[in-house]
Design a protein around this motif. Structure first.
Motif, mmCIF file in Angstrom:
data_model
loop_
_atom_site.group_PDB
_atom_site.id
_atom_site.type_symbol
_atom_site.label_atom_id
_atom_site.label_comp_id
_atom_site.label_asym_id
_atom_site.label_seq_id
_atom_site.Cartn_x
_atom_site.Cartn_y
_atom_site.Cartn_z
ATOM 1 N N LEU A 40 8.018 0.544 -12.887
ATOM 2 C CA LEU A 40 7.863 0.052 -11.516
ATOM 3 C C LEU A 40 9.204 0.044 -10.778
ATOM 4 C CD1 LEU A 40 5.395 -2.844 -12.299
ATOM 5 C CD2 LEU A 40 4.886 -0.857 -10.856
ATOM 6 N N TYR A 45 10.297 -0.601 -6.864
ATOM 7 C CA TYR A 45 9.812 -1.981 -6.792
ATOM 8 C C TYR A 45 10.829 -2.931 -7.422
ATOM 9 C CZ TYR A 45 5.236 -0.004 -5.681
ATOM 10 O OH TYR A 45 4.208 0.672 -5.099
ATOM 11 N N ILE A 62 5.915 -8.499 -8.126
ATOM 12 C CA ILE A 62 6.243 -7.123 -7.766
ATOM 13 C C ILE A 62 6.467 -7.096 -6.254
ATOM 14 C CG2 ILE A 62 5.480 -4.716 -7.698
ATOM 15 C CD1 ILE A 62 3.577 -5.353 -10.012
ATOM 16 N N LYS A 64 8.282 -4.872 -2.810
ATOM 17 C CA LYS A 64 8.859 -3.657 -2.250
ATOM 18 C C LYS A 64 8.793 -3.774 -0.729
ATOM 19 C CE LYS A 64 8.791 1.362 -2.759
ATOM 20 N NZ LYS A 64 8.134 2.486 -3.439
ATOM 21 N N TYR A 69 3.352 -7.830 -3.930
ATOM 22 C CA TYR A 69 2.113 -7.167 -4.320
ATOM 23 C C TYR A 69 1.297 -7.921 -5.361
ATOM 24 C CZ TYR A 69 3.635 -3.235 -1.592
ATOM 25 O OH TYR A 69 4.023 -2.439 -0.554
ATOM 26 N N LEU A 88 -4.060 -5.740 -8.265
ATOM 27 C CA LEU A 88 -2.972 -4.816 -7.948
ATOM 28 C C LEU A 88 -3.481 -3.712 -7.022
ATOM 29 C CD1 LEU A 88 -1.097 -4.250 -11.332
ATOM 30 C CD2 LEU A 88 -0.330 -5.571 -9.350
ATOM 31 N N ILE A 92 -0.246 1.214 -7.121
ATOM 32 C CA ILE A 92 0.516 0.696 -8.266
ATOM 33 C C ILE A 92 -0.232 1.002 -9.560
ATOM 34 C CG2 ILE A 92 1.329 -1.399 -9.418
ATOM 35 C CD1 ILE A 92 2.114 -2.481 -6.673
ATOM 36 N N GLN A 93 -1.544 0.830 -9.553
ATOM 37 C CA GLN A 93 -2.330 1.154 -10.750
ATOM 38 C C GLN A 93 -2.209 2.638 -11.100
ATOM 39 O OE1 GLN A 93 -6.313 -0.571 -11.036
ATOM 40 N NE2 GLN A 93 -5.827 -1.778 -9.207
#
Length: 108
Positions: A40, A45, A62, A64, A69, A88, A92-93
């Motif tokens: 990440l 991130y 998380i 950014k 997030y 999420l 991201i996933q």
């Protein structure tokens, strides 16, 4: 669900364990949370993670571009317990799925 296989013990694990209080065999197995956090971070991130004593080392934040997030615990989601696929963002996933592809078992 994508999984990796531990080269030492043969157990399989999924990146979602890095978000679970009881992941990676409740922190007693081969913990890969730092590796998930690094993927990440390499994508830009900012990641907060640490040991949830006496349980697993888990990701709890998380960020950014000043956007968080991971949701604050709410009636919908409870960080540490809920499946991260439920909270999420899809991008991201997908990033984690690309970085931790499924193990393929070859048969001879």
């Amino acid at each position: 669900m994508t999984e990796h296989k531990c080269k030492y013990c043969g157990n399989t694990f999924h990146w979602s364990h890095a978000f679970s209080k009881f992941g990676y065999n409740d922190g007693d197995g081969h913990v890969e949370t730092p590796m998930v956090a690094q993927a990440l971070q390499e994508a830009g991130y900012t990641v907060g993670f640490g040991r949830w004593a006496p349980h697993n080392t888990l990701i709890y934040s998380i960020w950014k571009n000043e956007i968080e997030y991971m949701p604050i615990d709410s009636h919908e989601h409870l960080i540490r317990y809920d499946d991260p696929a439920n909270y999420l963002p899809q991008d991201i996933q997908e990033l984690l799925d690309r970085n931790f592809p499924p193990v393929t078992i070859f048969r001879g």
